[in-house]
Design a protein around this motif. Structure first.
Motif, PDB file in Angstrom:
ATOM      1  N   PHE A  68       0.807  -1.215   0.000  1.00 16.81           N
ATOM      2  CA  PHE A  68       0.000   0.000   0.000  1.00 16.81           C
ATOM      3  C   PHE A  68       0.844   1.271   0.000  1.00 16.81           C
ATOM      4  CE2 PHE A  68      -2.707  -3.223   2.128  1.00 16.81           C
ATOM      5  CZ  PHE A  68      -3.698  -3.288   1.153  1.00 16.81           C
ATOM      6  N   GLY A  69       2.096   1.179   0.482  1.00 12.01           N
ATOM      7  CA  GLY A  69       2.935   2.372   0.543  1.00 12.01           C
ATOM      8  C   GLY A  69       4.068   2.407  -0.456  1.00 12.01           C
ATOM      9  N   GLY A  70       4.330   1.275  -1.126  1.00 16.42           N
ATOM     10  CA  GLY A  70       5.394   1.241  -2.126  1.00 16.42           C
ATOM     11  C   GLY A  70       6.795   1.296  -1.555  1.00 16.42           C
ATOM     12  N   MET A  71       6.945   0.974  -0.260  1.00 15.53           N
ATOM     13  CA  MET A  71       8.270   1.009   0.385  1.00 15.53           C
ATOM     14  C   MET A  71       8.781  -0.419   0.558  1.00 15.53           C
ATOM     15  SD  MET A  71       7.653   4.003   3.265  1.00 15.53           S
ATOM     16  CE  MET A  71       5.932   3.644   3.644  1.00 15.53           C
ATOM     17  N   VAL A  72       9.788  -0.796  -0.205  1.00 16.64           N
ATOM     18  CA  VAL A  72      10.303  -2.159  -0.206  1.00 16.64           C
ATOM     19  C   VAL A  72      11.380  -2.290   0.870  1.00 16.64           C
ATOM     20  CG1 VAL A  72      11.290  -4.016  -1.592  1.00 16.64           C
ATOM     21  CG2 VAL A  72       9.866  -2.270  -2.680  1.00 16.64           C
ATOM     22  N   SER A  73      11.005  -2.852   2.000  1.00 11.02           N
ATOM     23  CA  SER A  73      11.947  -2.978   3.115  1.00 11.02           C
ATOM     24  C   SER A  73      12.563  -4.371   3.163  1.00 11.02           C
ATOM     25  CB  SER A  73      11.221  -2.704   4.439  1.00 11.02           C
ATOM     26  OG  SER A  73      12.062  -2.990   5.538  1.00 11.02           O
ATOM     27  N   LEU A  74      13.888  -4.403   3.147  1.00  8.81           N
ATOM     28  CA  LEU A  74      14.608  -5.663   3.324  1.00  8.81           C
ATOM     29  C   LEU A  74      15.169  -5.744   4.751  1.00  8.81           C
ATOM     30  CD1 LEU A  74      16.786  -6.753   0.248  1.00  8.81           C
ATOM     31  CD2 LEU A  74      15.218  -8.145   1.594  1.00  8.81           C
ATOM     32  N   GLY A  75      14.534  -5.012   5.665  1.00  6.85           N
ATOM     33  CA  GLY A  75      15.068  -4.974   7.019  1.00  6.85           C
ATOM     34  C   GLY A  75      14.058  -5.259   8.107  1.00  6.85           C
ATOM     35  N   HIS A  76      12.874  -5.734   7.759  1.00  5.65           N
ATOM     36  CA  HIS A  76      11.849  -5.939   8.782  1.00  5.65           C
ATOM     37  C   HIS A  76      12.150  -7.123   9.700  1.00  5.65           C
ATOM     38  CE1 HIS A  76       9.320  -2.662   7.914  1.00  5.65           C
ATOM     39  NE2 HIS A  76       8.202  -3.196   8.355  1.00  5.65           N
ATOM     40  N   ALA A  77      13.073  -7.979   9.294  1.00  2.00           N
ATOM     41  CA  ALA A  77      13.486  -9.067  10.194  1.00  2.00           C
ATOM     42  C   ALA A  77      14.130  -8.516  11.453  1.00  2.00           C
ATOM     43  CB  ALA A  77      14.446 -10.006   9.479  1.00  2.00           C
ATOM     44  N   LEU A  78      14.702  -7.308  11.357  1.00  2.00           N
ATOM     45  CA  LEU A  78      15.302  -6.667  12.530  1.00  2.00           C
ATOM     46  C   LEU A  78      14.285  -6.569  13.662  1.00  2.00           C
ATOM     47  CD1 LEU A  78      17.456  -4.949  14.025  1.00  2.00           C
ATOM     48  CD2 LEU A  78      16.525  -2.947  12.809  1.00  2.00           C
ATOM     49  N   TYR A  79      13.053  -6.215  13.331  1.00  2.00           N
ATOM     50  CA  TYR A  79      12.039  -5.998  14.365  1.00  2.00           C
ATOM     51  C   TYR A  79      11.508  -7.321  14.917  1.00  2.00           C
ATOM     52  CZ  TYR A  79      12.561  -1.464  12.249  1.00  2.00           C
ATOM     53  OH  TYR A  79      13.108  -0.309  11.760  1.00  2.00           O
ATOM     54  N   ILE A  80      11.511  -8.342  14.087  1.00  2.00           N
ATOM     55  CA  ILE A  80      11.185  -9.682  14.598  1.00  2.00           C
ATOM     56  C   ILE A  80      12.226 -10.089  15.629  1.00  2.00           C
ATOM     57  CG2 ILE A  80      10.971 -12.130  13.995  1.00  2.00           C
ATOM     58  CD1 ILE A  80       9.869 -11.283  11.294  1.00  2.00           C
ATOM     59  N   GLY A  81      13.497  -9.820  15.316  1.00  2.00           N
ATOM     60  CA  GLY A  81      14.574 -10.131  16.253  1.00  2.00           C
ATOM     61  C   GLY A  81      14.473  -9.344  17.537  1.00  2.00           C
ATOM     62  N   ILE A  82      14.110  -8.072  17.448  1.00  2.00           N
ATOM     63  CA  ILE A  82      13.955  -7.254  18.651  1.00  2.00           C
ATOM     64  C   ILE A  82      12.862  -7.824  19.544  1.00  2.00           C
ATOM     65  CG2 ILE A  82      13.160  -4.997  19.489  1.00  2.00           C
ATOM     66  CD1 ILE A  82      14.651  -3.734  17.117  1.00  2.00           C
ATOM     67  N   GLY A  83      11.767  -8.250  18.929  1.00  2.00           N
ATOM     68  CA  GLY A  83      10.683  -8.860  19.707  1.00  2.00           C
ATOM     69  C   GLY A  83      11.132 -10.129  20.401  1.00  2.00           C
ATOM     70  N   ALA A  84      11.906 -10.950  19.687  1.00  2.69           N
ATOM     71  CA  ALA A  84      12.393 -12.207  20.266  1.00  2.69           C
ATOM     72  C   ALA A  84      13.388 -11.954  21.388  1.00  2.69           C
ATOM     73  CB  ALA A  84      13.028 -13.068  19.179  1.00  2.69           C
ATOM     74  N   TYR A  85      14.296 -10.999  21.181  1.00  2.63           N
ATOM     75  CA  TYR A  85      15.299 -10.706  22.207  1.00  2.63           C
ATOM     76  C   TYR A  85      14.707  -9.954  23.396  1.00  2.63           C
ATOM     77  CZ  TYR A  85      19.475 -12.636  20.110  1.00  2.63           C
ATOM     78  OH  TYR A  85      20.426 -13.519  19.639  1.00  2.63           O
TER      79      TYR A  85
END
Length: 329
Positions: free
Chosen positions: A59-76
């Motif tokens: 919907f926003g046209g922003m191709v992020s290849l870094g969203h795994a960072l936030y999954i990691g933050i949640g896990a840590y």
């Protein structure tokens, strides 16, 4: 087929998938196969992250290849506090959301001003920085990560019970789908979609596009933090591997595979991608054992061909196969 009928058909498909998710624990208990509950819990967690990514990608046209960072933050957020004896899940989640919000706001303030390959590469760079930072944290397991002593204690929710954890994940996914579905037709959603189509025109109309895009990025990141929190509780593990760029790439594939112009498409994409991953990596053929071994060894290539075929034949991914091509949610 009329456009209204297509929308109704898509709604039926989405409803059937939701019923499938809701019925998994019942089937798992009746068949005495706990594996199904763990498998579909993982699918829903990645579906949650894919829906979050689609908010800024589709919907926003922003191709992020870094969203795994936030999954990691949640896990840590779970793993680190668990190491220090803090097992209160609400505190773990609050800490993870706080850190994730700070990172997302700081990173988002930089990247949402950018476009194209620059946006992609900088989000990738930030994610890799997070990954290598986690690797250096020897106290918390370093490259190997660390096992949790127990699942988070949520007081009202007993995460030690797999059924309770499953339905908590299910509820988070349903709530996120509902919110995204409402948001994309609101002023906020229209501003995000308008910025994707023609940001100059949106600015001329008086919309502060930077604020809207930054808000979308932060919200998307925070949902991924929740996904990471749930993933750590499911696997009872916090690992740097959750932050690898390949995880971000898989989320993008799930979004594209399911349908990045739809609300429910990423859920279909996560379901299809992870089920195919499981099936292809364990594929066996009694008649042609050599072929079975070949598929086992090169299952990623087979999956890649499938993704290419879907993208070329259906503009809205697998979900786009339901009726005509369209932008129906």
């Amino acid at each position: 087929m009329a456009k209204l009928e297509i929308r109704e058909l898509k709604t039926w498909v989405a409803g059937l998938v939701i019923l499938l998710f809701a019925a998994v624990p019942i089937v798992s208990v009746l068949t005495d196969q706990a594996f199904y509950m763990a498998q579909y819990s993982r699918i829903m967690i990645y579906a949650l992250a894919a829906v979050a990514l689609n908010l800024i990608l589709g919907f926003g046209g922003m191709v992020s290849l870094g969203h795994a960072l936030y999954i990691g933050i949640g896990a840590y957020g779970v793993g680190m506090l668990d190491f220090h004896g803090v097992t209160n899940g609400w505190l773990q989640l609050l800490a993870a959301l706080g850190v994730g919000g700070l990172f997302a706001t700081a990173i988002g303030a930089v990247v949402v001003r950018l476009k194209g390959m620059t946006f992609i590469m900088i989000t990738l760079a930030f994610a890799q920085m997070g990954y290598f930072l986690a690797v250096t944290l020897r106290t918390y397991g370093g490259e190997d990560g660390r096992a949790l002593s127990s699942r988070s204690q949520m007081y009202l929710l007993d995460f030690a019970n797999p059924v309770v954890l499953y339905y908590a994940i299910f509820a988070c996914l349903m709530a996120t789908l509902w919110w995204v579905n409402r948001s994309i037709t609101s002023r906020f959603g229209m501003a995000i979609r308008g910025s994707k189509s023609n940001e100059r025109r949106m600015l001329a109309l008086g919309f502060p596009t930077f604020r809207y895009k930054l808000a979308a990025y932060v919200i998307s990141a925070q949902i991924c933090v929740v996904a990471g929190f749930l993933l750590a509780n499911l696997t009872l593990y916090a690992s740097p591997s959750y932050m690898q760029w390949m995880v971000s790439a898989e989320l993008i594939i799930m979004v594209i595979l399911g349908g990045m112009f739809t609300v429910f498409g990423p859920v279909i994409g996560a379901l299809v991608f992870l089920l195919l991953e499981e099936w292809l990596s364990n594929f066996h053929s009694a008649s042609f054992p050599a072929f079975g071994e070949l598929v086992n060894e090169h299952w990623l290539a087979v999956l890649g061909v499938f993704v290419i075929v879907v993208v070329l034949t259906a503009r809205n991914g697998v979900y786009g196969y339901v009726g005509k091509r369209g932008r129906t949610p």
